[in-house]
Design a protein around this motif. Structure first.
Motif, short mmCIF file in Angstrom:
data_model
loop_
_atom_site.label_atom_id
_atom_site.label_comp_id
_atom_site.label_asym_id
_atom_site.label_seq_id
_atom_site.Cartn_x
_atom_site.Cartn_y
_atom_site.Cartn_z
N TYR A 84 -0.65 4.10 6.68
CA TYR A 84 -0.89 2.61 6.95
C TYR A 84 -1.55 2.10 5.50
O TYR A 84 -1.20 0.82 5.47
CB TYR A 84 -1.84 2.61 8.05
CG TYR A 84 -2.19 1.11 8.44
CD1 TYR A 84 -1.22 0.36 8.68
CD2 TYR A 84 -3.60 0.57 8.81
CE1 TYR A 84 -1.55 -1.28 8.88
CE2 TYR A 84 -3.89 -0.68 9.01
CZ TYR A 84 -2.74 -1.71 9.28
OH TYR A 84 -3.25 -2.79 9.61
N CYS A 85 -2.19 2.59 4.69
CA CYS A 85 -2.77 2.12 3.55
C CYS A 85 -2.23 2.59 2.32
O CYS A 85 -2.72 1.99 1.23
CB CYS A 85 -4.37 2.44 3.68
SG CYS A 85 -5.49 1.22 2.73
N SER A 86 -0.83 3.14 2.37
CA SER A 86 -0.19 3.29 1.15
C SER A 86 0.42 2.01 0.60
O SER A 86 1.06 2.24 -0.41
CB SER A 86 0.97 4.48 1.80
OG SER A 86 1.92 3.77 2.31
N ILE A 87 0.34 0.92 1.07
CA ILE A 87 1.00 -0.05 0.72
C ILE A 87 0.38 -0.63 -0.79
O ILE A 87 1.34 -1.06 -1.33
CB ILE A 87 0.63 -1.31 1.75
CG1 ILE A 87 1.42 -2.71 1.47
CG2 ILE A 87 -0.81 -1.62 1.58
CD1 ILE A 87 1.44 -3.96 2.27
N SER A 88 -0.57 -0.16 -1.32
CA SER A 88 -0.95 -0.45 -2.55
C SER A 88 -0.37 0.37 -3.47
O SER A 88 -0.20 0.15 -4.75
CB SER A 88 -2.65 -0.34 -2.83
OG SER A 88 -2.94 0.89 -2.16
N ALA A 89 0.28 1.45 -3.12
CA ALA A 89 0.95 2.51 -3.82
C ALA A 89 2.54 1.88 -4.22
O ALA A 89 3.32 2.38 -5.14
CB ALA A 89 1.02 3.99 -3.31
N TRP A 90 2.90 1.20 -3.34
CA TRP A 90 4.24 0.52 -3.26
C TRP A 90 4.50 -0.93 -3.42
O TRP A 90 5.63 -1.26 -3.83
CB TRP A 90 5.42 1.21 -2.54
CG TRP A 90 4.79 1.26 -0.90
CD1 TRP A 90 4.05 2.38 -0.56
CD2 TRP A 90 4.82 0.26 -0.11
NE1 TRP A 90 3.66 2.12 0.95
CE2 TRP A 90 4.38 0.74 1.19
CE3 TRP A 90 5.57 -1.02 0.04
CZ2 TRP A 90 4.38 -0.27 2.35
CZ3 TRP A 90 5.32 -1.87 1.13
CH2 TRP A 90 4.83 -1.29 2.10
N ASN A 91 3.50 -1.62 -3.15
CA ASN A 91 3.81 -3.11 -3.24
C ASN A 91 2.78 -3.81 -4.52
O ASN A 91 1.70 -3.77 -4.24
CB ASN A 91 3.50 -3.73 -2.00
CG ASN A 91 3.79 -5.27 -1.85
OD1 ASN A 91 3.69 -5.94 -2.80
ND2 ASN A 91 4.44 -5.42 -0.64
N PRO A 92 3.24 -4.30 -5.30
CA PRO A 92 2.57 -4.74 -6.52
C PRO A 92 1.75 -5.96 -6.19
O PRO A 92 0.83 -6.43 -6.81
CB PRO A 92 3.45 -5.04 -7.72
CG PRO A 92 4.83 -5.00 -6.92
CD PRO A 92 4.87 -4.15 -5.77
N GLU A 93 2.16 -6.69 -4.93
CA GLU A 93 1.39 -7.72 -4.60
C GLU A 93 0.23 -7.35 -3.95
O GLU A 93 -0.63 -8.30 -3.66
CB GLU A 93 2.40 -8.76 -3.53
CG GLU A 93 3.53 -9.48 -4.33
CD GLU A 93 2.79 -10.63 -5.26
OE1 GLU A 93 2.35 -11.15 -4.75
OE2 GLU A 93 3.73 -10.56 -6.37
N VAL A 94 0.05 -6.25 -3.58
CA VAL A 94 -1.08 -5.57 -2.92
C VAL A 94 -1.86 -4.55 -3.85
O VAL A 94 -1.66 -3.20 -3.47
CB VAL A 94 -0.66 -5.17 -1.26
CG1 VAL A 94 -2.08 -4.69 -0.80
CG2 VAL A 94 -0.29 -6.28 -0.63
#
Length: 176
Positions: free
Chosen positions: A49-59
């Motif tokens: 759930y918190c991996s978004i910062s690894a693959w979304n440069p907007e986050v």
């Protein structure tokens, strides 16, 4: 005849007021991207759930309690420096599906009042995966004539920017 004319006149006077009373309409951004990797590998890249910062440069930053249990809250720091909080609603590894929702609006971060998101990974053609990202939301301005920065168009553009960046990031990460 007089009554019909009077009724028509009243209707014509009231109709503009009624039409202006309508609030914002639900907006949606639905995008798919084919990834040149198996669905299992793609899901593995985004399942946390918190991996978004690894693959979304907007986050660029994510903080959350460990695990992928429903009701887990994450705080996202966006590229703009603003923060939003989201709650995990569903996490179904067997279906390669994740749903989450915005906890409270922050119109400086995203000009939306509500936001529900579903990410799904499925098998595509030739052993490749397809990632589908659905986002449904209402703009943050409740009235009929929002300022440009709080309009439906601004909300769609802001959500689309995050979705597009996320899909591109998933593709890069999973195709390594």
């Amino acid at each position: 005849m007089k009554r019909a004319f009077f009724a028509l006149a009243i209707t014509l006077l009231i109709l503009p007021l009624v039409s202006q009373a309508h609030g914002p309409s639900r907006q949606m951004v639905v995008k798919e991207m084919q990834i040149n990797a198996p669905a299992a590998k793609v899901w593995e890249a985004l399942a946390d759930y918190c991996s978004i910062s690894a693959w979304n440069p907007e986050v660029p930053e994510c903080q959350a309690d460990p695990g992928n249990k429903p009701d887990t809250i994450r705080t996202l720091k966006l590229k703009s420096g603003q923060q939003i909080r989201e709650k995990l609603v569903k996490h179904e590894p067997e279906n390669k599906l994740m749903q989450y929702m915005l906890m409270e609006p922050n119109q400086d971060a995203l000009p939306v009042n509500t936001l529900g998101t579903t990410l799904t990974v499925r098998d595509g053609d030739g052993g490749n995966a397809v990632v589908e990202w659905k986002a449904a939301f209402y703009r943050s301005f409740p009235g009929p004539t929002p300022p440009p920065e709080l309009s439906d168009e601004a909300a769609v553009a802001a959500v689309t920017r995050i979705v597009d960046a996320g899909l591109a990031g998933i593709k890069v990460l999973a195709e390594k």
